[in-house]
Scaffold this motif. Structure first.
Motif, PDB file in Angstrom:
ATOM      1  N   SER A   1       0.834  -1.206   0.000  1.00  0.00           N
ATOM      2  CA  SER A   1       0.000   0.000   0.000  1.00  0.00           C
ATOM      3  C   SER A   1       0.869   1.257   0.000  1.00  0.00           C
ATOM      4  O   SER A   1       0.607   2.222  -0.729  1.00  0.00           O
ATOM      5  CB  SER A   1      -0.909  -0.011   1.221  1.00  0.00           C
ATOM      6  OG  SER A   1      -1.657   1.177   1.308  1.00  0.00           O
TER       7      SER A   1
ATOM      8  N   ALA B   1       2.557   1.611  -3.418  1.00  0.00           N
ATOM      9  CA  ALA B   1       1.600   2.041  -4.441  1.00  0.00           C
ATOM     10  C   ALA B   1       1.344   3.554  -4.341  1.00  0.00           C
ATOM     11  O   ALA B   1       1.273   4.261  -5.354  1.00  0.00           O
ATOM     12  CB  ALA B   1       0.296   1.262  -4.278  1.00  0.00           C
ATOM     13  N   HIS B   2       1.212   4.041  -3.099  1.00  0.00           N
ATOM     14  CA  HIS B   2       1.026   5.479  -2.904  1.00  0.00           C
ATOM     15  C   HIS B   2       2.257   6.244  -3.379  1.00  0.00           C
ATOM     16  O   HIS B   2       2.141   7.292  -4.052  1.00  0.00           O
ATOM     17  CB  HIS B   2       0.760   5.767  -1.423  1.00  0.00           C
ATOM     18  CG  HIS B   2       0.655   7.226  -1.118  1.00  0.00           C
ATOM     19  ND1 HIS B   2      -0.467   7.988  -1.449  1.00  0.00           N
ATOM     20  CD2 HIS B   2       1.544   8.093  -0.527  1.00  0.00           C
ATOM     21  CE1 HIS B   2      -0.273   9.241  -1.064  1.00  0.00           C
ATOM     22  NE2 HIS B   2       0.939   9.322  -0.496  1.00  0.00           N
ATOM     23  N   SER B   3       3.443   5.699  -3.044  1.00  0.00           N
ATOM     24  CA  SER B   3       4.678   6.362  -3.487  1.00  0.00           C
ATOM     25  C   SER B   3       4.784   6.349  -5.005  1.00  0.00           C
ATOM     26  O   SER B   3       5.200   7.352  -5.629  1.00  0.00           O
ATOM     27  CB  SER B   3       5.901   5.671  -2.870  1.00  0.00           C
ATOM     28  OG  SER B   3       5.837   5.735  -1.459  1.00  0.00           O
ATOM     29  N   GLY B   4       4.417   5.221  -5.640  1.00  0.00           N
ATOM     30  CA  GLY B   4       4.483   5.151  -7.101  1.00  0.00           C
ATOM     31  C   GLY B   4       3.533   6.139  -7.753  1.00  0.00           C
ATOM     32  O   GLY B   4       3.883   6.780  -8.766  1.00  0.00           O
ATOM     33  N   ALA B   5       2.337   6.283  -7.200  1.00  0.00           N
ATOM     34  CA  ALA B   5       1.381   7.265  -7.753  1.00  0.00           C
ATOM     35  C   ALA B   5       1.922   8.679  -7.613  1.00  0.00           C
ATOM     36  O   ALA B   5       1.780   9.521  -8.532  1.00  0.00           O
ATOM     37  CB  ALA B   5       0.030   7.118  -7.044  1.00  0.00           C
ATOM     38  N   GLU B   6       2.557   8.987  -6.501  1.00  0.00           N
ATOM     39  CA  GLU B   6       3.112  10.330  -6.297  1.00  0.00           C
ATOM     40  C   GLU B   6       4.264  10.602  -7.262  1.00  0.00           C
ATOM     41  O   GLU B   6       4.381  11.710  -7.826  1.00  0.00           O
ATOM     42  CB  GLU B   6       3.596  10.443  -4.853  1.00  0.00           C
ATOM     43  CG  GLU B   6       4.100  11.814  -4.464  1.00  0.00           C
ATOM     44  CD  GLU B   6       2.995  12.876  -4.506  1.00  0.00           C
ATOM     45  OE1 GLU B   6       3.332  14.077  -4.643  1.00  0.00           O
ATOM     46  OE2 GLU B   6       1.796  12.513  -4.432  1.00  0.00           O
TER      47      GLU B   6
ATOM     48  N   ALA C   1       4.652   9.198 -10.207  1.00  0.00           N
ATOM     49  CA  ALA C   1       4.070   9.356 -11.542  1.00  0.00           C
ATOM     50  C   ALA C   1       3.468  10.744 -11.703  1.00  0.00           C
ATOM     51  O   ALA C   1       3.555  11.363 -12.766  1.00  0.00           O
ATOM     52  CB  ALA C   1       3.018   8.266 -11.776  1.00  0.00           C
ATOM     53  N   ARG C   2       2.826  11.273 -10.623  1.00  0.00           N
ATOM     54  CA  ARG C   2       2.218  12.596 -10.703  1.00  0.00           C
ATOM     55  C   ARG C   2       3.278  13.674 -10.912  1.00  0.00           C
ATOM     56  O   ARG C   2       3.063  14.633 -11.646  1.00  0.00           O
ATOM     57  CB  ARG C   2       1.427  12.873  -9.436  1.00  0.00           C
ATOM     58  CG  ARG C   2       0.627  14.181  -9.470  1.00  0.00           C
ATOM     59  CD  ARG C   2      -0.062  14.400  -8.149  1.00  0.00           C
ATOM     60  NE  ARG C   2       0.903  14.613  -7.079  1.00  0.00           N
ATOM     61  CZ  ARG C   2       1.535  15.778  -6.838  1.00  0.00           C
ATOM     62  NH1 ARG C   2       1.333  16.825  -7.612  1.00  0.00           N
ATOM     63  NH2 ARG C   2       2.384  15.883  -5.843  1.00  0.00           N
TER      64      ARG C   2
ATOM     65  N   LEU D   1      10.119   4.490 -10.898  1.00  0.00           N
ATOM     66  CA  LEU D   1       8.960   3.600 -10.841  1.00  0.00           C
ATOM     67  C   LEU D   1       9.314   2.117 -10.994  1.00  0.00           C
ATOM     68  O   LEU D   1       8.693   1.271 -10.329  1.00  0.00           O
ATOM     69  CB  LEU D   1       7.946   4.002 -11.929  1.00  0.00           C
ATOM     70  CG  LEU D   1       7.178   5.297 -11.657  1.00  0.00           C
ATOM     71  CD1 LEU D   1       6.243   5.609 -12.821  1.00  0.00           C
ATOM     72  CD2 LEU D   1       6.385   5.171 -10.360  1.00  0.00           C
TER      73      LEU D   1
END
Length: 463
Positions: free
Chosen positions: A272, A275-280, A282-283, A290
């Motif tokens: 979890s 996943a949050h770190s990967g989304a950040e 990517a943003r 990644l």
């Protein structure tokens, strides 16, 4: 001196001295004085003149003395032996009472000789036997109270199969609370569930579940043969295990839930977070980081998949497909997966087991042996035929196990390793028991652990 004279020996010595003195006096009185003078007076003639004393010869004097002394000796012997004879008869009757189990008799004879000491010892023996009998009765009463009130149904049968003893639980289980004494136990169990009746007829220990009173009851049946008072008897114990098994089942489920929850949290929490770190990332357009994030997520997902697969394999263990297993190919295949030193060579008789399952067990055991920390060349495998069984031993020279760990090592989900699932040895136990065998762990002399796997040979396989 006075004490010695009061003894039996002193009294008999005094009696013999008196007897000897009496004999001398009788002989002198008959041959010398006063019997010859009396005989002379009795033979006085008409003129009043008495002849001289009549002296008897030695032989005649001895004969007359014996005629007088023998009745006297018999009377004195009877007088002297009368109390001894009465005492011996009393002792004989007392010993006969002891033989018949009556220890209530004591002798009230007041003597100060050796016989008095014997009487005192006899009475002390009687008191000791009475005390022991009383203690024995109290212990038997306590034992009977415990046995009668135990929840385990206990039945004792004689050589003819008749019930010699049954406690309260047995009477309620088989005869609605009525006495079972003297009944043929086979007739008593005629109305019992079939599985229970067959287990009793086989004469072996068994764990079975039967339908009773519109509900399922699990029983553990224990049977032992022994000799009581020189005659063969059989003891049967019927223990209700339903409540105990329910508690163990609940405890096992709680343990499973704790282990699974812990492992899921350890894997899902970092997934979890990543996943949050990967989304950040990517943003913010930092895509070069990644792949590392996704690789870590994949690694944790694979670990979680392997963990769940391990539990699934334990829960869905298929029935073993037993077949004849030649040792050469089997050991060659095992050597491809792990390193070990074979002791004593392979038996001439082939094995009879599921090769894939037993191979997996040995791989796990040998892997554990290497991880124990001992020298790698001290990890050994030994194969030995014991009667109708095959014994497979995996041993190492590591630190071994403590008594606490030994007692729990075969339980599911128990592990001393931080990353262990506690399923390796439990799975080995499950596979061994599915083959009709068993597994045992023991510390070795000189250090190390020995795991013994006992499996039936082909001579005892199912037809």
């Amino acid at each position: 001196m006075i004490r010695r004279l009061r003894s039996l020996e002193g009294r008999l010595s005094l009696l013999l001295m008196l007897a000897g003195l009496a004999g001398v006096l009788v002989y002198v009185g008959i041959t010398d004085w006063p019997l010859p003078q009396l005989l002379a007076l009795l033979h006085t003639d008409a003129k009043g003149v008495a002849p001289g004393p009549v002296h008897l010869g030695f032989g005649a004097g001895l004969a007359v003395s014996l005629a007088v002394l023998v009745p006297l000796a018999l009377w004195m012997a009877s007088l002297a032996m009368s109390p001894v004879s009465r005492l011996l008869r009393a002792l004989e009757g007392s010993v006969a009472s002891y033989r018949d189990g009556d220890f209530s008799i004591s002798l009230a004879v007041n003597r100060r000789d050796e016989l008095g000491e014997l009487i005192a010892m006899h009475n002390a023996l009687g008191q000791t036997l009475r005390d022991q009998r009383q203690h024995l009765v109290q212990r038997e009463l306590l034992l009977d109270t415990v046995v009668q009130n135990t929840p385990v149904a206990l039945v004792l049968t004689d050589a003819g199969g008749r019930v010699a003893y049954a406690n309260i639980a047995a009477r309620h289980l088989f005869n609605d609370g009525r006495s079972l004494h003297g009944l043929v136990f086979a007739d008593v169990t005629a109305d019992a569930p079939k599985a229970m009746r067959e287990a009793v007829e086989r004469g072996e220990d068994a764990l079975l579940t039967v339908e009773m009173d519109n509900s399922e009851e699990t029983f553990h049946i224990s049977q032992r043969a022994f000799r009581l008072q020189g005659r063969p008897h059989r003891l049967l114990l019927f223990r209700r295990m339903t409540r105990e098994l329910s508690r163990q089942e609940v405890a096992s489920w709680k343990r499973v839930i704790r282990v699974i929850s812990h492992e899921l949290n350890n894997s899902l929490a970092p997934i979890s977070s990543l996943a949050h770190s990967g989304a950040e990332l990517a943003r913010r357009g930092e895509v070069e980081r990644l792949p590392g994030v996704f690789a870590t997520i994949g690694e944790r997902a694979r670990h979680l998949h392997g963990f769940i697969a391990g539990y699934a394999s334990f829960a869905k263990l298929p029935a073993p497909r037993k077949a004849e297993v030649p040792w050469g190919p089997f050991l060659e295949g095992l050597a491809l997966h792990c390193r070990f030193r074979l002791l004593g060579g392979a038996p001439a008789q082939p094995g009879w087991f599921d090769a894939a399952q037993v191979e997996q067990v040995l791989i796990n055991l040998i892997k554990n042996a290497h991880e124990a920390g001992g020298p790698d060349d001290e990890v050994t495998l030994a194969l030995q035929v014991l009667g109708h069984d095959l014994r497979i031993e995996v041993a190492d020279r590591g630190p071994g196990m403590s008594e606490t760990v030994l007692a729990q090592a075969l339980l599911p989900f128990y592990s001393t390793k931080r990353s262990g699932t506690g399923l390796g040895l439990a799975l080995a136990r499950e596979i061994a028991e599915a083959h009709g065998g068993r597994i045992a762990l023991a510390n070795r002399e000189g250090g190390g652990l020995q795991v013994s796997l006992l499996l039936p040979l082909a001579a005892t396989r199912e037809v």
